[in-house]
Write an enzyme that holds these catalytic residues in place. Structure first.
Site, PDB file in Angstrom:
ATOM      1  CG  ASP A  13      38.651  49.428  42.969  1.00 52.81           C
ATOM      2  OD1 ASP A  13      38.431  49.496  41.760  1.00 52.81           O
ATOM      3  OD2 ASP A  13      39.448  48.619  43.484  1.00 52.81           O
ATOM      4  CE  LYS A  16      39.583  56.295  39.810  1.00 51.09           C
ATOM      5  NZ  LYS A  16      39.752  55.361  40.934  1.00 51.09           N
ATOM      6  N   GLY A  17      33.966  57.099  39.123  1.00 50.26           N
ATOM      7  CA  GLY A  17      32.952  57.055  38.063  1.00 50.26           C
ATOM      8  C   GLY A  17      31.724  57.844  38.474  1.00 50.26           C
ATOM      9  N   GLY A  40      37.686  49.976  36.422  1.00 51.52           N
ATOM     10  CA  GLY A  40      36.267  49.639  36.365  1.00 51.52           C
ATOM     11  C   GLY A  40      35.492  50.743  37.054  1.00 51.52           C
ATOM     12  CG  HIS A  41      35.996  54.430  36.291  1.00 48.07           C
ATOM     13  ND1 HIS A  41      36.571  55.519  35.716  1.00 48.07           N
ATOM     14  CD2 HIS A  41      36.969  53.849  37.013  1.00 48.07           C
ATOM     15  CE1 HIS A  41      37.848  55.598  36.080  1.00 48.07           C
ATOM     16  NE2 HIS A  41      38.112  54.574  36.861  1.00 48.07           N
ATOM     17  CD  GLN A 223      44.365  51.987  37.041  1.00 49.35           C
ATOM     18  OE1 GLN A 223      44.987  52.821  36.417  1.00 49.35           O
ATOM     19  NE2 GLN A 223      43.472  51.218  36.469  1.00 49.35           N
ATOM     20  CB  THR A 298      34.401  47.088  38.634  1.00 46.53           C
ATOM     21  OG1 THR A 298      34.187  47.741  39.870  1.00 46.53           O
ATOM     22  CG2 THR A 298      33.285  47.421  37.693  1.00 46.53           C
ATOM     23  CB  THR A 299      38.368  45.003  36.105  1.00 48.65           C
ATOM     24  OG1 THR A 299      38.054  46.378  35.901  1.00 48.65           O
ATOM     25  CG2 THR A 299      39.083  44.475  34.882  1.00 48.65           C
ATOM     26  CB  THR A 300      39.568  40.892  38.464  1.00 53.70           C
ATOM     27  OG1 THR A 300      39.537  41.565  39.725  1.00 53.70           O
ATOM     28  CG2 THR A 300      40.578  41.560  37.559  1.00 53.70           C
ATOM     29  N   GLY A 301      36.369  40.794  39.536  1.00 48.99           N
ATOM     30  CA  GLY A 301      35.495  40.084  40.486  1.00 48.99           C
ATOM     31  C   GLY A 301      36.205  39.626  41.748  1.00 48.99           C
ATOM     32  CG  LEU A 331      29.517  58.850  55.731  1.00 49.31           C
ATOM     33  CD1 LEU A 331      30.897  58.926  56.371  1.00 49.31           C
ATOM     34  CD2 LEU A 331      28.779  60.172  55.919  1.00 49.31           C
TER      35      LEU A 331
HETATM   36  P1  IMP Z   1      47.662  46.161  36.520  1.00 50.10           P
HETATM   37  O1  IMP Z   1      47.327  47.609  36.466  1.00 50.10           O
HETATM   38  O2  IMP Z   1      46.629  45.269  35.895  1.00 50.10           O
HETATM   39  O3  IMP Z   1      49.054  45.880  36.015  1.00 50.10           O
HETATM   40  O4  IMP Z   1      47.692  45.720  38.076  1.00 50.10           O
HETATM   41  C1  IMP Z   1      48.659  46.224  38.984  1.00 50.10           C
HETATM   42  C2  IMP Z   1      48.026  46.450  40.345  1.00 50.10           C
HETATM   43  O5  IMP Z   1      47.093  47.524  40.257  1.00 50.10           O
HETATM   44  C3  IMP Z   1      47.251  45.249  40.892  1.00 50.10           C
HETATM   45  O6  IMP Z   1      47.378  45.214  42.297  1.00 50.10           O
HETATM   46  C4  IMP Z   1      45.808  45.578  40.524  1.00 50.10           C
HETATM   47  O7  IMP Z   1      44.900  44.918  41.368  1.00 50.10           O
HETATM   48  C5  IMP Z   1      45.822  47.072  40.731  1.00 50.10           C
HETATM   49  N1  IMP Z   1      44.801  47.749  39.931  1.00 50.10           N
HETATM   50  C6  IMP Z   1      44.853  48.006  38.605  1.00 50.10           C
HETATM   51  N2  IMP Z   1      43.739  48.655  38.210  1.00 50.10           N
HETATM   52  C7  IMP Z   1      42.988  48.831  39.292  1.00 50.10           C
HETATM   53  C8  IMP Z   1      41.739  49.479  39.521  1.00 50.10           C
HETATM   54  O8  IMP Z   1      41.109  50.049  38.633  1.00 50.10           O
HETATM   55  N3  IMP Z   1      41.299  49.446  40.811  1.00 50.10           N
HETATM   56  C9  IMP Z   1      41.995  48.880  41.813  1.00 50.10           C
HETATM   57  N4  IMP Z   1      43.164  48.276  41.655  1.00 50.10           N
HETATM   58  C10 IMP Z   1      43.662  48.254  40.403  1.00 50.10           C
END
Ligand code: IMP
Length: 427
Positions: A13, A16-17, A40-41, A223, A298-301, A331
């Site tokens: 997060d 990068k997007g 989630g970009h 990630q 962005t993906t899970t809220g 910044l």
């Molecule tokens: P998974 O990738 O869904 O298996 O999640 C494993 C860990 O990576 C968890 O702590 C997620 O919250 C974290 N995670 C996965 N994708 C992202 C991302 O795009 N941004 C931030 N954390 C992420």
């Protein structure tokens, strides 16, 4: 043959997007190389605001070929949804190419992600529940279904039949839940195959041809380094490598072809999900950062955990990625704070250490040792030149550069494309 890898340098997060969207203006190809729709970009550009999970962030530049590389796991339903949404906003997705080697996220992966998390009880990893871990597990266990398998219905049925026999045994005998229907999944994936077939290709040849033509290629990570399964806070990690090295494996571009590695850092730290985060602020400063920056997944809220910049973790990330430069994002979020802290070492068992421990138990026991800097308490969102930043903001960035041991190429002062300062050119 310039290739720039753009990688998350913290816990994901980082923005990068935005960086990829901007650099893609001058590129011919963007290759997303790891993760899946757990990413989630967010991209804000003259065409609108977009949240991408699988489609590379170069899709907004009309000359760019966007490749979903072999290292990505793809949920076809989510990809089709994303493409439809882009098309509805007038974005052309005909330049989207899917590696035939990319593995697919299947319905049993999503179900197993939930069942595995539930079985971990108090030790849940806090995954995004997108089936990512189980999909990568199957890749390594040689039980995966790949995008290319969608192109041959007979082979797909044969493969799915043997894999699902095993999966249904697991679901019924280990987890005690109902089996999934082979026929339903097969029919559904045949439909996805028909829809995605024009995009599915052997992408290595395309990439090699672009390299031979000397085109600018961006490798887009997902990630961040601290979620890497080897170097991150294992087991609180994701399942594919977000590192620049993962960029080679997830695209078919060799290490010697990568010219620059740009690490994207937030000007502070966030983390979503479980696992240690030494600089986490569970106080009003952490809350203020979260609300001001809208730090929700962005993906899970899910609310993101917020904290001070951790330079110990950041330097480690710089080293294992081989960063040639950094992009420091958000910044402006710090504009309101009177005082800032940077973690420059940890205290572990009464001793000061300056490395990022491999063990989560050690990391959980680490107390941050902070250096304090004055804040600038001025609006930076309209500034476009580094020299025009308030003195304290310049000091802050200069100190981060020293601590992570690489120059800041880019400093971002807001989500929009133009809210960007080029401090030092990438080339
Ligand atoms: P998974 O990738 O869904 O298996 O999640 C494993 C860990 O990576 C968890 O702590 C997620 O919250 C974290 N995670 C996965 N994708 C992202 C991302 O795009 N941004 C931030 N954390 C992420």
């Amino acid at each position: 043959m310039p290739v720039i890898a753009i990688v998350g340098a913290q816990w994901g997060d980082e923005g990068k997007g935005k960086v990829v969207d901007q650099l893609a203006e001058g590129a011919q190809m963007v290759v997303r190389f790891s993760g899946g729709d757990n990413a989630g970009h967010t991209v804000v550009n003259p065409l609108g605001e977009f949240k991408l999970h699988l489609v590379p962030s170069g899709i907004f530049s009309s000359r760019v070929t966007c490749i979903i590389g072999n290292g990505v796991v793809i949920n076809p339903a989510r990809l089709i949804e994303e493409v439809d949404q882009l098309n509805q906003s007038g974005i052309d997705t005909s330049r989207l190419v899917i590696s035939s080697r990319a593995h697919l996220v299947m319905p049993y992966h999503i179900l197993l992600d939930r069942l595995e998390e539930e079985s971990r009880a108090g030790k849940a990893l806090g995954t995004t529940m997108r089936g990512i871990g189980p999909a990568f597990t199957d890749k390594v266990a040689r039980l995966g279904i790949r995008a290319g398998d969608l192109l041959d219905k007979k082979d797909l049925l044969e493969r799915l039949n043997s894999v699902m026999e095993y999966k249904n045994n697991l679901l019924t005998k280990v987890y005690g839940v109902s089996p999934l229907s082979l026929d339903e999944i097969y029919q559904q994936y045949c439909q996805y195959g028909e829809r995605l077939a024009p995009h599915i290709k052997e992408t290595t040849a395309l990439i090699q041809a672009a390299l031979a033509r000397g085109e600018l290629i961006l490798l887009e990570g997902a990630q961040g380094a601290l979620l890497d399964p080897d170097f991150g806070t294992y087991p609180y990690t994701t399942s594919s490598s977000p590192l620049s090295g993962g960029g080679c494996l997830g695209s078919g571009i060799s290490p010697t072809s990568i010219d620059r590695v740009l690490g994207v850092y937030k000007a502070y730290c966030t983390r979503v999900g479980g696992g240690p985060m030494p600089t986490e602020l569970e106080d009003e400063v952490g809350n203020a950062i979260r609300e001001r920056a809208h730090e929700y997944g962005t993906t899970t809220g899910r609310p993101r955990r917020c904290g001070w910049f951790d330079a110990v973790a950041a330097r480690f990330s710089s080293q294992i990625n081989g960063l040639t430069g950094a992009a420091i994002t958000r910044l402006d979020v710090l504009d309101i704070l009177p005082q800032l802290k940077i973690c420059v070492a940890y205290k572990l068992n009464g001793k000061s250490i300056d490395y990022f421990p491999a063990s989560v138990t050690d990391l959980e026991g680490c107390q941050p040792i902070y250096e304090e800097l004055d804040g600038w308490q001025a609006d930076t969102t309209n500034i476009r030149e580094f020299d025009r930043l308030p003195t304290e903001a310049k000091k802050y960035i200069n100190r981060l550069e020293e601590l992570i041991d690489c120059p800041a190429n880019i400093v971002c002062v807001g989500p929009a494309r133009e809210q960007t300062i080029i401090k030092t050119p990438i080339f």
